[in-house]
Enzyme design. Structure first.
Site, short mmCIF file in Angstrom:
data_model
loop_
_atom_site.label_atom_id
_atom_site.label_comp_id
_atom_site.label_asym_id
_atom_site.label_seq_id
_atom_site.Cartn_x
_atom_site.Cartn_y
_atom_site.Cartn_z
N HIS A 17 0.84 -1.20 0.00
CA HIS A 17 0.00 0.00 0.00
C HIS A 17 0.87 1.25 0.00
CE1 HIS A 17 0.74 0.61 4.27
NE2 HIS A 17 0.38 -0.65 4.50
N HIS A 20 3.70 1.81 2.55
CA HIS A 20 4.97 1.13 2.26
C HIS A 20 5.79 1.99 1.31
CE1 HIS A 20 2.44 -2.67 2.95
NE2 HIS A 20 3.26 -2.60 3.98
N CYS A 125 -5.27 -12.26 19.67
CA CYS A 125 -5.73 -11.61 18.44
C CYS A 125 -4.81 -12.02 17.30
CB CYS A 125 -5.73 -10.10 18.57
SG CYS A 125 -6.11 -9.27 17.00
N CYS A 128 -3.11 -9.02 15.49
CA CYS A 128 -1.91 -8.47 16.13
C CYS A 128 -0.83 -9.52 16.32
CB CYS A 128 -2.23 -7.89 17.50
SG CYS A 128 -3.35 -6.50 17.49
N CYS A 142 -10.49 -6.84 19.84
CA CYS A 142 -9.27 -6.04 19.74
C CYS A 142 -9.65 -4.77 18.97
CB CYS A 142 -8.20 -6.82 18.98
SG CYS A 142 -6.86 -5.79 18.42
N HIS A 145 -8.47 -4.67 15.50
CA HIS A 145 -9.02 -5.67 14.57
C HIS A 145 -10.43 -6.06 14.99
CE1 HIS A 145 -4.60 -6.04 14.36
NE2 HIS A 145 -4.85 -6.07 13.07
N LYS A 298 -9.26 6.86 6.77
CA LYS A 298 -8.35 5.76 6.52
C LYS A 298 -8.70 5.16 5.15
CE LYS A 298 -6.72 1.58 8.68
NZ LYS A 298 -6.83 0.55 9.68
N LYS A 301 -10.99 -0.36 0.96
CA LYS A 301 -11.65 -0.78 -0.27
C LYS A 301 -13.11 -0.36 -0.26
CE LYS A 301 -8.79 -4.58 -1.87
NZ LYS A 301 -8.38 -5.87 -1.33
#
Ligand SMILES: [Zn+2]
Length: 472
Positions: A17, A20, A125, A128, A142, A145, A298, A301
């Site tokens: 993404h 990176h 999790c 994580c 979490c 997540h 954020k 998709k």
């Protein structure tokens, strides 16, 4: 000076993404600036390929884990090439050389008495790859997540005596510059002062086979973090070739890690404690960049606001993508980026800005200067220390300020008109423009290497180049 620089290793359970890409080009710009300044540089990047998340993603995709990570390692290599990275190494944590290094790191920490076994029960999790404590769980989930179910797990694990490193880590964190930006160093100090808990560094192989076997205990595999962090030295040939690049760049050089802002605990604390345990020099500096949002949210998709770095390069080219990521994002704060903003920046600063300026100057030069003029031209030395404060955007603002001044000079002083009445004066003015352009191109080298090359070649050959940034 010998300088080592590395990115974090992207975890290969999804496509690369834009975050990176930002981290890659930041590290690359630094590596290039240092090389231009005459330093010996070792620039490393790679992929983090073990762990439960990858195992599950591979299963879901109906693939063997190795085939799955091979595919994604390929995607990250593709991005690295698209962005024109100048890395000297690409380390994969499934590389046998890395596996051996992670096992040696384990042995060293164990020999120090920093690894012990205990039964652990808790909520785990998978997102994580970690057990969650009471206070880390919100509404039974979490918070990082919320779509993943926490799993009740009870098993025997090995633990690392993180709690023993509280004082030593505070000592390490004492030096300003060990973490950049400074406020994250304060954050790290406060975290350590809040107390460190030993963390689990293995999983039962029966439950998770996709990991590096724990030396001397085939029923356990290493926790993915413990394994992956060692990449920063396995990439240098440690431990097999400890007298080579590892000695030159890690022990005798200065070391810099580039990482995302959510990595402080891992890079500046856990990894540093592991190094302390293994009696290996700590990292000199870890630089943390911010995150990228799009339209204030954020990227996701479902929102349809994802900016794919490979698409960015496909549309605008390598150097324009590097330009956007380095100049129009804050180096350390969170930044917002939209496709509209990218287009506007491209048109204003590259097509109409730099591209137009290069055409303007080189058209004048090609028509009025000879090769003698060019070979005798006095070029200005490049100021190489401009990135020491990690202000990529400000360094580029400065280059564009030069470009704007040169553009205004041509508009106001009209060398193209002067040369008709006073050839000698006109020629002097045009030569001065070319000298300025040469300085601009030199300063661009760490950020936009191929654009820099193209301009310098055009000046050397005294020939106007093809349109650098075509209208899109
Ligand atoms: Zn989580």
């Amino acid at each position: 000076m010998n300088r080592y620089i590395t990115t974090t290793l992207p975890y290969v359970n999804a496509d690369p993404h834009i975050g990176h890409a930002q981290e890659f080009v930041q590290a690359d710009a630094l590596a290039r600036a240092w090389r231009l300044a005459g330093d010996d540089v070792f620039f490393s990047t790679g992929t983090d390929e073990h762990g439960q998340k990858i195992y599950e993603a591979a299963q879901k995709a109906g693939q063997e884990p190795q085939a799955y990570v091979d595919h994604y390692a390929g995607e990250f290599k593709r991005l690295k090439e698209a962005l024109g990275l100048s890395n000297d190494a690409f380390i994969r944590t499934t590389d046998p050389r890395h596996v051996a290094a992670a096992q040696e790191m384990w042995r060293r920490c164990a020999a120090k008495g920093d690894i012990y076994k205990k039964t652990y029960a808790g909520l785990y999790c998978v997102g994580c790859e970690a057990f969650k404590t009471e206070k880390e769980i919100i509404d039974g989930k979490c918070p990082l997540h919320p779509n993943a179910e926490l799993k009740e797990i009870s098993e025997e694990n090995y633990f690392f005596k993180f709690s023993d490193y509280q004082e030593k880590l505070l000592g390490y964190l004492e030096r300003p510059g060990v973490i950049i930006p400074e406020w994250r160093r304060i954050e790290a100090i406060n975290f350590v002062k809040g107390g460190l808990e030993d963390f689990s560094i293995s999983r039962e192989a029966a439950r998770l086979s996709w990991g590096i076997p724990v030396p001397g205990d085939e029923e356990q595999v290493m926790y993915v973090w413990f394994d992956a962090l060692t990449n920063y030295i396995s990439t240098l040939g440690w431990p097999a070739d400890a007298e080579g690049d590892f000695k030159r760049f890690w022990e005798e050089g200065t070391t810099l890690q580039v990482a995302g802002k959510d990595q402080v605990r891992f890079q500046s604390l856990m990894w540093q404690a592991m190094l302390l345990s293994a009696d290996i020099k700590n990292t000199d500096t870890v630089f943390y960049h911010g995150f990228i949002t799009s339209g204030g949210q954020k990227m996701s998709k479902s929102l349809g606001n994802v900016i794919n770095p490979l698409d960015l390069v496909a549309t605008y080219g390598t150097d324009a993508a590097r330009y956007i990521l380095l100049r129009h994002l804050s180096p350390v704060e969170d930044s917002d980026l939209t496709l509209e903003a990218i287009r506007e920046h491209y048109t204003a600063h590259l097509t109409n800005g730099l591209g137009n300026l290069v055409a303007r100057v080189m058209k004048l030069a090609e028509a009025n200067l000879g090769s003698d003029d060019i070979t005798t031209m006095e070029t200005q030395p490049l100021s190489a220390d401009s990135l020491d404060d990690f202000q990529f955007n400000k360094a580029m603002d400065l280059i564009w300020a030069h470009a704007t001044r040169l553009d205004e000079y041509i508009t106001n002083e009209k060398p193209f008109a002067v040369i008709k009445d006073d050839p000698e004066e006109g020629k002097k003015m045009i030569l001065s423009c070319v000298t300025q352009l040469h300085a601009i191109a030199s300063m661009l080298a760490p950020f936009m290497p191929s654009t820099s090359d193209t301009i310098l070649t055009a000046i050397r050959e005294n020939k106007k180049p093809e349109n650098l940034f075509p209208r899109i």
